[in-house]
Enzyme design. Structure first.
Site, short mmCIF file in Angstrom:
data_model
loop_
_atom_site.label_atom_id
_atom_site.label_comp_id
_atom_site.label_asym_id
_atom_site.label_seq_id
_atom_site.Cartn_x
_atom_site.Cartn_y
_atom_site.Cartn_z
N CYS A 77 -9.15 -64.66 -45.08
CA CYS A 77 -8.55 -63.88 -46.18
C CYS A 77 -8.82 -64.43 -47.57
CB CYS A 77 -7.05 -63.74 -45.95
SG CYS A 77 -6.68 -62.70 -44.52
N ASP B 271 -10.13 -50.21 -30.13
CA ASP B 271 -11.20 -51.00 -30.76
C ASP B 271 -12.52 -50.47 -30.25
OD1 ASP B 271 -11.00 -53.92 -32.36
OD2 ASP B 271 -12.98 -53.42 -31.53
N ASN C 110 -2.50 -63.08 -52.31
CA ASN C 110 -3.49 -64.04 -51.79
C ASN C 110 -4.13 -64.84 -52.92
OD1 ASN C 110 -3.03 -63.54 -49.16
ND2 ASN C 110 -4.93 -62.47 -48.75
N GLY D 156 -6.21 -80.80 -49.56
CA GLY D 156 -7.05 -80.84 -48.38
C GLY D 156 -8.49 -80.56 -48.74
N1 LIG Z 1 -6.41 -62.22 -40.23
C1 LIG Z 1 -5.37 -62.33 -41.02
O1 LIG Z 1 -4.67 -63.36 -41.05
C2 LIG Z 1 -5.00 -61.20 -41.94
C3 LIG Z 1 -3.74 -61.19 -42.56
C4 LIG Z 1 -3.41 -60.12 -43.38
C5 LIG Z 1 -4.31 -59.10 -43.61
N2 LIG Z 1 -5.54 -59.14 -43.01
C6 LIG Z 1 -6.45 -58.02 -43.22
O2 LIG Z 1 -6.40 -57.18 -42.08
C7 LIG Z 1 -7.68 -56.60 -41.82
C8 LIG Z 1 -8.13 -56.95 -40.41
O3 LIG Z 1 -8.29 -58.34 -40.31
P1 LIG Z 1 -8.49 -59.07 -38.92
O4 LIG Z 1 -8.48 -60.53 -39.19
O5 LIG Z 1 -7.56 -58.50 -37.91
O6 LIG Z 1 -9.99 -58.60 -38.56
P2 LIG Z 1 -10.73 -58.70 -37.16
O7 LIG Z 1 -12.17 -58.79 -37.46
O8 LIG Z 1 -10.08 -59.75 -36.31
O9 LIG Z 1 -10.42 -57.30 -36.46
C9 LIG Z 1 -10.93 -56.08 -36.86
C10 LIG Z 1 -11.20 -55.24 -35.62
O10 LIG Z 1 -11.51 -53.91 -36.01
C11 LIG Z 1 -12.45 -53.40 -35.08
N3 LIG Z 1 -13.08 -52.21 -35.65
C12 LIG Z 1 -13.94 -52.12 -36.68
N4 LIG Z 1 -14.28 -50.82 -36.89
C13 LIG Z 1 -13.61 -50.08 -35.97
C14 LIG Z 1 -13.53 -48.71 -35.67
N5 LIG Z 1 -14.22 -47.80 -36.38
N6 LIG Z 1 -12.76 -48.32 -34.65
C15 LIG Z 1 -12.08 -49.20 -33.92
N7 LIG Z 1 -12.09 -50.52 -34.15
C16 LIG Z 1 -12.86 -50.96 -35.17
C17 LIG Z 1 -13.38 -54.58 -34.85
O11 LIG Z 1 -14.12 -54.43 -33.67
C18 LIG Z 1 -12.38 -55.74 -34.81
O12 LIG Z 1 -11.95 -55.99 -33.47
C19 LIG Z 1 -8.60 -57.14 -42.92
O13 LIG Z 1 -8.64 -56.24 -43.97
C20 LIG Z 1 -7.90 -58.41 -43.36
O14 LIG Z 1 -8.21 -58.76 -44.69
C21 LIG Z 1 -5.88 -60.16 -42.17
#
Ligand SMILES: NC(=O)c1ccc[n+]([C@@H]2O[C@H](COP(=O)([O-])OP(=O)(O)OC[C@H]3O[C@@H](n4cnc5c(N)ncnc54)[C@H](O)[C@@H]3O)[C@@H](O)[C@H]2O)c1
Length: 436
Positions: free
Chosen positions: A264, A30, A212, A257
């Protein structure tokens, strides 16, 4: 297998840890140094049940490590997974912001050595994998790689079991070689006969948005039916149970709700509408779900105001639960983020409690909110209590104590946790959503 996970958030950290648990050697990367330092010191930057124990186990067994530098892991990796954020664009037009995807792709390109599969786990518009391919090819013309799409369906709060025992895994690939790598990554799931849908990259990308959007439609549908129940004097709980028993409908996601939230559904429904419009199509049913969801949040403000006798000015409200759902500290697009500022603007005072989300909540909510150590403390001298998020600890409240602490016995249950008859017999002025 050696794997680099780019992005160590709600998805990247869980996925990386679970892949290490499968037996792979995973480095989670990260760009936020503080996050990586915390993880190196065995501290988990998010709340996800069971994650701390699983991270620590895999770190101590030598399969999971953390870094801010792609050079530490990408050159040796057979697979690089991208799990960076894809939030709504700051332009406010609903498009997904792909900046993080593109930046990560450029940097990955510089470190590639030997054949590598770049796997997109983030939720991205159709065509993004092809863009990633183009970016890597431009940045590093010598690189030997394939790009694949492998959208993630885990739910925060149940992320580990969702990843370990998914309903299905969707894999979008364009080469046999990449397919073999994905097969190897998910071998434990193949052995457990998990359904795996192998398809084209475009289909995989669109599948995630369609899933979704369908769930968002289901929630907005039941919220509208709940509102009709209120008007005609019907009961949404019995109705939802009855329709959910039909196997074609299914009982999940039929809980009314305050409107859906989270990281998402809100962003993905908007992004899907833009993707579709760019291709000259429309998804009117999704447009309607988005509108209904915004209206539902506004309706909750009115519901609260009505329960306070027509005005929230000068009233103190206890709010139980702030996160968009229980068992997470994620505050992104939580209904509280829309509903509470609307009440504050009209002169309400708010005392709030959340089991895990208060630290995050402070980043998303106005500073005048007072945070309390318990649900009971929030209720002290309040003119009413709002149950906003159905954490388990709010399902078994000492209702006598709540009533004693409140100035007025007003109970606004936005998650239908309690039974109206019982609440009335305890002397509460009670309202739920979609119930008499
Ligand atoms: N949160 C969920 O429940 C969920 C479920 C399914 C899919 N998704 C998808 O997964 C993806 C990530 O979601 P999330 O909730 O984990 O996001 P998040 O914001 O929690 O995490 C993303 C991470 O990526 C890091 N990052 C960004 N650019 C970077 C780079 N160049 N190098 C290294 N690290 C970098 C950020 O610092 C952050 O820690 C999104 O596209 C989301 O739509 C999320």
């Amino acid at each position: 297998m050696k794997i680099a996970m780019i992005g160590t958030g709600y998805v990247g950290l869980v996925t990386g840890t679970c892949l290490a648990e499968f037996g792979h050697h995973v480095t989670c990367i990260d760009k936020v140094e503080e996050k990586i330092n915390q993880l190196k010191n065995c501290r988990i930057p998010i709340y996800e049940p069971g994650l701390d124990a699983l991270v620590n186990k895999n770190v101590s067994e030598g399969r999971l490590s953390f870094s801010t530098d792609m050079a530490d892991a990408v050159p040796n990796a057979e697979a690089v997974l991208i799990a960076v954020g894809t939030p709504t664009s700051r332009r406010g037009d609903g498009y997904a912001d792909l900046t993080y995807i593109y930046e990560a792709s450029k940097e990955i390109a510089r470190h590639l050595k030997g054949y590598t599969v770049i796997i997109d786990k983030s939720t991205v518009p159709v065509g993004t994998a092809r863009q990633v391919e183009r970016i890597i090819r431009t940045e590093n013309p010598e690189a030997d790689f394939d790009v694949a799409s492998n959208p993630e369906f885990l739910r925060e709060g149940a992320a580990i079991s969702d990843f370990m025992r998914p309903d299905r895994v969707v894999i979008g690939i364009s080469s046999e070689k990449a397919k073999q790598v994905l097969h190897e990554i998910y071998k434990p799931l193949y052995l457990r006969d998990t359904p795996i849908v192998s398809t084209t990259i475009e289909t995989a990308e669109l599948t995630k948005y369609a899933a979704n959007a369908f769930l968002a439609v289901k929630i907005s549908f039941i919220n509208e039916i709940a509102n009709v129940c209120e008007s005609v004097g019907a009961d949404i709980s019995a109705l939802a149970k009855a329709i959910g028993m039909d196997g074609r409908i299914g009982g999940k996601f039929l809980h009314p709700g305050p409107g859906y939230g989270g990281s998402c559904f809100p962003k993905d429904t908007l992004a899907l509408m833009r993707i579709v419009q760019e291709h000259g199509e429309n998804l009117r049913i999704v447009e309607a779900a988005v509108e209904v969801n915004a209206a539902q949040k506004a309706r909750m403000v009115k519901k609260i105001r009505d329960m306070l006798g027509g005005s929230e000015a000068g009233k103190t409200l206890a709010v139980l639960g702030l996160t968009f759902k229980p068992e997470t500290d994620d505050m992104r697009e939580a209904p509280a983020v829309t509903i509470l500022p609307a009440l504050l603007e009209k002169g309400a005072h708010i005392k709030a409690h959340d089991p895990k989300g208060m630290q995050e909540a402070k980043k998303y909510l106005p500073p005048e909110i007072q945070y309390t150590a318990s649900a009971y403390e929030a209720c002290e001298n309040a003119d009413g209590v709002i149950l906003m998020t159905e954490w388990n600890q709010y399902r078994a409240l000492d209702l006598e104590k709540i009533k004693k602490n409140l100035k007025e016995p007003v109970f606004i249950d936005l998650r239908n946790v309690y039974e109206p008859e019982r609440m009335k017999s305890l002397g509460f002025q009670y309202t739920g959503v979609g119930r008499k």
